[in-house]
Design an enzyme around this catalytic site. Structure first.
Site, PDB file in Angstrom:
ATOM      1  N   ASN A  88      -6.079  -2.764   1.983  1.00 39.23           N
ATOM      2  CA  ASN A  88      -6.078  -4.210   2.140  1.00 39.23           C
ATOM      3  C   ASN A  88      -7.519  -4.688   2.187  1.00 39.23           C
ATOM      4  OD1 ASN A  88      -3.298  -4.478   2.314  1.00 39.23           O
ATOM      5  ND2 ASN A  88      -3.261  -4.458   4.541  1.00 39.23           N
TER       6      ASN A  88
ATOM      7  N   ARG B 233       0.821  -1.221   0.000  1.00 36.02           N
ATOM      8  CA  ARG B 233       0.000   0.000   0.000  1.00 36.02           C
ATOM      9  C   ARG B 233       0.853   1.269   0.000  1.00 36.02           C
ATOM     10  NH1 ARG B 233      -3.514  -0.600   5.019  1.00 36.02           N
ATOM     11  NH2 ARG B 233      -1.563  -1.494   5.683  1.00 36.02           N
TER      12      ARG B 233
END
Length: 102
Positions: free
Chosen positions: A36, A18
């Site tokens: 996520n 990320r």
């Protein structure tokens, strides 16, 4: 202007996917978000110039060095001045514990 919605599977959580995605997107002038998913995937939306968005999709196929991408689903999404949702910047969002995948 282009917008892509992607779901990346494999070993993509716990490998700085990320944060690396956010850094790479900002470097390419792409806005959107990444997060996520509860099932172990990473979901992202990339919006920007066609080539910049294509570059992010290519990046997501491998991710950061510690990732092991096994699959990626890519879907086009509408983007343009008439759309109600536009992004400014690129965000890392929290995991949606109660929402289904696209």
């Amino acid at each position: 202007m282009a917008r892509k919605h992607v779901i990346v599977s494999g070993r993509v959580q716990g490998v700085f996917f990320r944060d690396s995605c956010r850094t790479t997107a900002l470097a390419h002038g792409v806005s959107g978000w990444v997060r996520n998913l509860p099932g172990g995937e990473v979901e992202a939306v990339f919006e920007g110039e066609e080539e910049a968005v294509a570059s992010m999709v290519r990046w997501a196929r491998t991710g950061p060095p510690a990732a092991e991408v096994r699959g990626i689903d890519v879907r086009d999404e509408p983007s343009g001045p008439s759309e109600s949702e536009h992004f400014s910047g690129f965000e890392v969002l929290p995991t949606p514990w109660d929402q289904p995948r696209f």
